[in-house]
Each structure stands twice: as structure tokens, then as C-alpha cells.
Design a protein around this motif. Structure first.
Motif, PDB file in Angstrom:
ATOM      1  N   MET A   4       0.819  -1.209   0.000  1.00 29.99           N
ATOM      2  CA  MET A   4       0.000   0.000   0.000  1.00 29.99           C
ATOM      3  C   MET A   4       0.861   1.271   0.000  1.00 29.99           C
ATOM      4  SD  MET A   4      -2.939   1.466  -0.072  1.00 29.99           S
ATOM      5  CE  MET A   4      -4.103   0.136   0.249  1.00 29.99           C
ATOM      6  N   ALA A   5       1.960   1.228   0.761  1.00 35.40           N
ATOM      7  CA  ALA A   5       2.840   2.396   0.822  1.00 35.40           C
ATOM      8  C   ALA A   5       3.432   2.715  -0.547  1.00 35.40           C
ATOM      9  CB  ALA A   5       3.959   2.141   1.832  1.00 35.40           C
ATOM     10  N   LEU A   6       3.781   1.645  -1.312  1.00 37.66           N
ATOM     11  CA  LEU A   6       4.334   1.851  -2.654  1.00 37.66           C
ATOM     12  C   LEU A   6       3.299   2.491  -3.567  1.00 37.66           C
ATOM     13  CD1 LEU A   6       6.551   1.443  -4.778  1.00 37.66           C
ATOM     14  CD2 LEU A   6       5.596  -0.843  -5.202  1.00 37.66           C
ATOM     15  N   LYS A   7       2.060   2.026  -3.477  1.00 40.24           N
ATOM     16  CA  LYS A   7       0.998   2.571  -4.330  1.00 40.24           C
ATOM     17  C   LYS A   7       0.767   4.050  -4.035  1.00 40.24           C
ATOM     18  CE  LYS A   7      -1.397  -1.887  -4.538  1.00 40.24           C
ATOM     19  NZ  LYS A   7      -2.627  -2.623  -4.162  1.00 40.24           N
ATOM     20  N   ILE A   8       0.727   4.397  -2.755  1.00 41.73           N
ATOM     21  CA  ILE A   8       0.524   5.797  -2.374  1.00 41.73           C
ATOM     22  C   ILE A   8       1.722   6.635  -2.805  1.00 41.73           C
ATOM     23  CG2 ILE A   8       0.254   7.387  -0.433  1.00 41.73           C
ATOM     24  CD1 ILE A   8      -1.276   5.176   1.015  1.00 41.73           C
ATOM     25  N   GLY A   9       2.922   6.064  -2.635  1.00 41.61           N
ATOM     26  CA  GLY A   9       4.136   6.780  -3.021  1.00 41.61           C
ATOM     27  C   GLY A   9       4.181   7.067  -4.512  1.00 41.61           C
ATOM     28  N   ILE A  10       3.823   6.075  -5.341  1.00 42.22           N
ATOM     29  CA  ILE A  10       3.796   6.275  -6.791  1.00 42.22           C
ATOM     30  C   ILE A  10       2.697   7.254  -7.172  1.00 42.22           C
ATOM     31  CG2 ILE A  10       3.512   5.153  -9.032  1.00 42.22           C
ATOM     32  CD1 ILE A  10       6.097   4.455  -7.690  1.00 42.22           C
ATOM     33  N   GLY A  11       1.597   7.209  -6.429  1.00 46.35           N
ATOM     34  CA  GLY A  11       0.513   8.162  -6.674  1.00 46.35           C
ATOM     35  C   GLY A  11       0.973   9.597  -6.450  1.00 46.35           C
ATOM     36  N   ILE A  12       1.720   9.815  -5.367  1.00 47.97           N
ATOM     37  CA  ILE A  12       2.268  11.153  -5.082  1.00 47.97           C
ATOM     38  C   ILE A  12       3.285  11.550  -6.152  1.00 47.97           C
ATOM     39  CG2 ILE A  12       3.654  12.490  -3.446  1.00 47.97           C
ATOM     40  CD1 ILE A  12       2.386  10.810  -1.199  1.00 47.97           C
ATOM     41  N   LEU A  13       4.101  10.579  -6.587  1.00 47.05           N
ATOM     42  CA  LEU A  13       5.081  10.848  -7.650  1.00 47.05           C
ATOM     43  C   LEU A  13       4.376  11.301  -8.925  1.00 47.05           C
ATOM     44  CD1 LEU A  13       7.914  10.716  -8.931  1.00 47.05           C
ATOM     45  CD2 LEU A  13       7.469   8.293  -9.426  1.00 47.05           C
ATOM     46  N   TYR A  14       3.287  10.633  -9.278  1.00 51.55           N
ATOM     47  CA  TYR A  14       2.540  11.008 -10.478  1.00 51.55           C
ATOM     48  C   TYR A  14       1.914  12.391 -10.331  1.00 51.55           C
ATOM     49  CZ  TYR A  14       2.753   6.808 -13.360  1.00 51.55           C
ATOM     50  OH  TYR A  14       3.170   5.788 -14.192  1.00 51.55           O
ATOM     51  N   LEU A  15       1.483  12.717  -9.135  1.00 47.94           N
ATOM     52  CA  LEU A  15       0.933  14.051  -8.894  1.00 47.94           C
ATOM     53  C   LEU A  15       1.980  15.112  -9.194  1.00 47.94           C
ATOM     54  CD1 LEU A  15      -1.397  15.050  -6.007  1.00 47.94           C
ATOM     55  CD2 LEU A  15       0.505  16.532  -6.601  1.00 47.94           C
ATOM     56  N   LEU A  16       3.207  14.871  -8.729  1.00 46.69           N
ATOM     57  CA  LEU A  16       4.304  15.805  -8.992  1.00 46.69           C
ATOM     58  C   LEU A  16       4.663  15.821 -10.480  1.00 46.69           C
ATOM     59  CD1 LEU A  16       6.589  14.966  -5.931  1.00 46.69           C
ATOM     60  CD2 LEU A  16       5.059  16.928  -6.195  1.00 46.69           C
ATOM     61  N   LEU A  17       4.632  14.642 -11.110  1.00 45.55           N
ATOM     62  CA  LEU A  17       4.932  14.562 -12.531  1.00 45.55           C
ATOM     63  C   LEU A  17       3.886  15.298 -13.367  1.00 45.55           C
ATOM     64  CD1 LEU A  17       6.123  10.861 -12.973  1.00 45.55           C
ATOM     65  CD2 LEU A  17       7.507  12.932 -13.171  1.00 45.55           C
ATOM     66  N   SER A  18       2.644  15.303 -12.895  1.00 47.90           N
ATOM     67  CA  SER A  18       1.599  16.013 -13.631  1.00 47.90           C
ATOM     68  C   SER A  18       1.863  17.514 -13.655  1.00 47.90           C
ATOM     69  CB  SER A  18       0.225  15.729 -13.010  1.00 47.90           C
ATOM     70  OG  SER A  18       0.118  16.292 -11.709  1.00 47.90           O
ATOM     71  N   VAL A  19       2.347  18.050 -12.540  1.00 46.31           N
ATOM     72  CA  VAL A  19       2.703  19.472 -12.492  1.00 46.31           C
ATOM     73  C   VAL A  19       3.883  19.744 -13.419  1.00 46.31           C
ATOM     74  CG1 VAL A  19       3.489  21.363 -11.018  1.00 46.31           C
ATOM     75  CG2 VAL A  19       1.840  19.683 -10.134  1.00 46.31           C
ATOM     76  N   LEU A  20       4.867  18.832 -13.406  1.00 50.27           N
ATOM     77  CA  LEU A  20       6.009  18.965 -14.302  1.00 50.27           C
ATOM     78  C   LEU A  20       5.571  18.896 -15.766  1.00 50.27           C
ATOM     79  CD1 LEU A  20       9.069  19.129 -14.785  1.00 50.27           C
ATOM     80  CD2 LEU A  20       9.156  16.629 -14.555  1.00 50.27           C
ATOM     81  N   ALA A  21       4.614  18.021 -16.059  1.00 47.42           N
ATOM     82  CA  ALA A  21       4.101  17.890 -17.428  1.00 47.42           C
ATOM     83  C   ALA A  21       3.458  19.188 -17.898  1.00 47.42           C
ATOM     84  CB  ALA A  21       3.092  16.740 -17.501  1.00 47.42           C
ATOM     85  N   ILE A  22       2.733  19.854 -17.013  1.00 50.38           N
ATOM     86  CA  ILE A  22       2.109  21.133 -17.362  1.00 50.38           C
ATOM     87  C   ILE A  22       3.175  22.174 -17.677  1.00 50.38           C
ATOM     88  CG2 ILE A  22       0.720  23.046 -16.472  1.00 50.38           C
ATOM     89  CD1 ILE A  22      -0.859  20.963 -14.842  1.00 50.38           C
ATOM     90  N   LYS A  23       4.185  22.248 -16.819  1.00 52.47           N
ATOM     91  CA  LYS A  23       5.273  23.220 -17.026  1.00 52.47           C
ATOM     92  C   LYS A  23       6.027  22.921 -18.320  1.00 52.47           C
ATOM     93  CE  LYS A  23       4.693  25.478 -13.132  1.00 52.47           C
ATOM     94  NZ  LYS A  23       4.242  26.904 -13.131  1.00 52.47           N
ATOM     95  N   LEU A  24       6.354  21.645 -18.536  1.00 49.96           N
ATOM     96  CA  LEU A  24       7.092  21.251 -19.734  1.00 49.96           C
ATOM     97  C   LEU A  24       6.276  21.510 -20.993  1.00 49.96           C
ATOM     98  CD1 LEU A  24       9.595  19.954 -20.972  1.00 49.96           C
ATOM     99  CD2 LEU A  24       8.529  17.712 -20.635  1.00 49.96           C
ATOM    100  N   SER A  25       4.977  21.279 -20.916  1.00 51.76           N
ATOM    101  CA  SER A  25       4.101  21.510 -22.063  1.00 51.76           C
ATOM    102  C   SER A  25       4.098  22.970 -22.467  1.00 51.76           C
ATOM    103  CB  SER A  25       2.674  21.063 -21.733  1.00 51.76           C
ATOM    104  OG  SER A  25       2.637  19.701 -21.401  1.00 51.76           O
ATOM    105  N   HIS A  26       4.023  23.858 -21.499  1.00 57.02           N
ATOM    106  CA  HIS A  26       4.022  25.297 -21.796  1.00 57.02           C
ATOM    107  C   HIS A  26       5.367  25.727 -22.384  1.00 57.02           C
ATOM    108  CE1 HIS A  26       0.551  25.967 -18.702  1.00 57.02           C
ATOM    109  NE2 HIS A  26       0.149  25.419 -19.825  1.00 57.02           N
ATOM    110  N   THR A  27       6.453  25.146 -21.878  1.00 56.06           N
ATOM    111  CA  THR A  27       7.777  25.430 -22.445  1.00 56.06           C
ATOM    112  C   THR A  27       7.852  24.953 -23.890  1.00 56.06           C
ATOM    113  OG1 THR A  27       8.820  25.223 -20.268  1.00 56.06           O
ATOM    114  CG2 THR A  27      10.261  25.049 -22.192  1.00 56.06           C
ATOM    115  N   LEU A  28       7.307  23.759 -24.136  1.00 52.78           N
ATOM    116  CA  LEU A  28       7.298  23.195 -25.485  1.00 52.78           C
ATOM    117  C   LEU A  28       6.456  24.044 -26.428  1.00 52.78           C
ATOM    118  CD1 LEU A  28       8.322  20.818 -27.160  1.00 52.78           C
ATOM    119  CD2 LEU A  28       6.286  19.533 -26.468  1.00 52.78           C
ATOM    120  N   LEU A  29       5.364  24.578 -25.930  1.00 50.27           N
ATOM    121  CA  LEU A  29       4.505  25.445 -26.747  1.00 50.27           C
ATOM    122  C   LEU A  29       5.229  26.729 -27.136  1.00 50.27           C
ATOM    123  CD1 LEU A  29       1.092  24.997 -24.926  1.00 50.27           C
ATOM    124  CD2 LEU A  29       1.549  24.442 -27.325  1.00 50.27           C
ATOM    125  N   ILE A  30       5.964  27.303 -26.191  1.00 48.19           N
ATOM    126  CA  ILE A  30       6.728  28.527 -26.470  1.00 48.19           C
ATOM    127  C   ILE A  30       7.803  28.236 -27.508  1.00 48.19           C
ATOM    128  CG2 ILE A  30       8.327  30.222 -25.485  1.00 48.19           C
ATOM    129  CD1 ILE A  30       6.765  29.933 -22.842  1.00 48.19           C
TER     130      ILE A  30
END
Length: 228
Positions: free
Chosen positions: A1-27
Motif C-alpha cells: 500500500m505504501a508503494l501505491k501511495i508513493g507512486i501516486g504522489i510521484l505522479y501528482l508531482l509529474l503532472s505538475v512537471l508535465a504542465i510546465k514542460l508543455s508550456h515550455t514546449l509550446l513557447i
């Protein structure tokens, strides 16, 4: 369960990174267009700023859920890495396509390079035969590519070439089975969403409709249902 929650938090952080990277890619893409003297016509906007912010919030929450199911479905650390890379590239593609109705070639190229690298790892460390690798990757790519090109012809351009290249790259990276499942769900979701917007006259029948987001959600549903 701890691994699942940990990966879930990692994906949450990756989603924010994806938004930032997407805007950089658009520019970067906009600058490339300007350097080439290309003045692309502004795309028809379906969502206003408030709706987009809500969608970003749902995207981040959905990403956390996908992280949980990635940890649940993956058989080992290598599988988690493969699924995470697939998630991240599709997430960036979804955001960029939603903003500018484009699938940058760089994302397709990353899929292809990653597919080759992962294939070599499987050949060396997991004893996958090179003939099997070629059949799974190149065979899947060409089969799906031919099918999608036929759809482009039959739909008279309704399916964009950027979408075709992304689907084909997914097939190369994940195999024909996973790509077809994602394609099926994304097409169903697109149809369900497109018809109400058409009835509400938010869009016209000939308006472009970004598939990137539906491909991403189609992947997510496939993962949650343990189909890939």
C-alpha cells in the motif's frame, strides 16, 4: 500500500512537471514557427480560462490515481518505469494538443527512441529474442499505421496526422494490443464528448477537435481496468 501511495504522489508531482514542460514546449514551437515565417491560424477555442483551470485540476487528480494503479498493475520496477514514461509523454501530448491542436514530432521521436532502448534492455537482461522484439515493435507500428492511414483517407482528414503518428508510436512502444485498446477508448470518449458540443453549437462539424486528451484518458482507463 505504501508503494501505491508513493507512486501516486510521484505522479501528482509529474503532472505538475508535465504542465510546465508543455508550456515550455509550446513557447519553443511558437518560436520555431515564427523563425520559419509561418503564421498559423488561431485554433477554435472550446474551453474558457476557468474551464481550463478546472480541467488542469482534474488532470492532476487523475494522474495521482494513475500512479496508484501503475504500482498495482506493474509486475516489477522496470514495468513501473515503462508505464510512467508512457504516462508522462501522453500527458504532455494531451496538454500541448489541447492548447494548440498539435502533436509535436519531438514527442513521437521520444517514444521511438525509448522503445528501442527498452527493447535492447529486454533483449540483454530479460532474454527477449531480437526477432520477437522486431515483430512486437516494428510489426505493431506498421500494422496500426496502415489502419490509421486508411481511417484518415475514409474520414477525409478528420483524423490528424499528428494523432496518427502518436498512435503508431504508442504501438511501437507498447505493442499492438495496448495501442488498439487505447485507440478504442479514446475514440469512444471523443465521440461521447464531440456530440454534445456539436448539439450545443460550441463547435462545428468541420472544426478541429484535439485527440491528445482523449488518448491520455483512454490510456488511463485502460490502465485502471488492467487491460495494458
Amino acid at each position: 500500500m505504501a508503494l501505491k501511495i508513493g507512486i501516486g504522489i510521484l505522479y501528482l508531482l509529474l503532472s505538475v512537471l508535465a504542465i510546465k514542460l508543455s508550456h515550455t514546449l509550446l513557447i519553443w514551437h511558437q518560436k520555431q514557427q515564427e523563425d520559419r515565417g509561418i503564421n498559423k491560424k488561431e485554433t477554435h477555442r472550446i474551453f474558457d480560462k476557468k474551464a481550463k483551470n478546472i480541467l488542469y485540476g482534474l488532470f492532476i487528480l487523475f494522474s495521482a490515481v494513475l500512479g496508484y494503479f501503475t504500482a498495482q498493475n506493474a509486475v516489477d520496477t522496470f514495468a513501473i518505469f515503462r508505464l510512467t514514461l508512457l504516462y508522462f509523454i501522453l500527458a504532455v501530448a494531451a496538454i500541448v494538443d489541447g492548447e494548440k491542436y498539435i502533436i509535436p514530432n519531438i514527442l513521437v521521436l521520444i517514444f521511438l527512441v525509448a522503445g528501442v532502448v527498452i527493447g535492447l534492455i529486454e533483449i540483454i537482461y530479460y532474454h527477449l529474442g531480437w526477432r520477437e522484439f522486431l515483430f512486437q515493435s516494428l510489426g505493431s507500428l506498421f500494422i496500426l499505421l496502415l489502419f490509421l492511414l486508411l481511417m484518415v483517407f475514409l474520414s477525409k482528414g478528420g483524423l490528424g496526422m499528428g494523432d496518427v503518428k502518436l498512435y503508431a508510436a504508442i504501438a511501437f512502444y507498447s505493442g499492438i494490443s495496448a495501442a488498439c485498446i487505447i485507440l478504442l477508448f479514446s475514440f469512444i470518449l471523443c465521440a461521447i464528448t464531440f456530440i454534445p458540443f456539436l448539439l450545443l453549437k460550441k463547435i462545428k462539424i468541420k472544426d478541429a477537435f484535439p485527440m491528445g486528451g482523449f488518448i491520455f484518458v483512454g490510456y488511463g482507463i485502460s490502465l485502471i481496468l488492467s487491460l495494458i
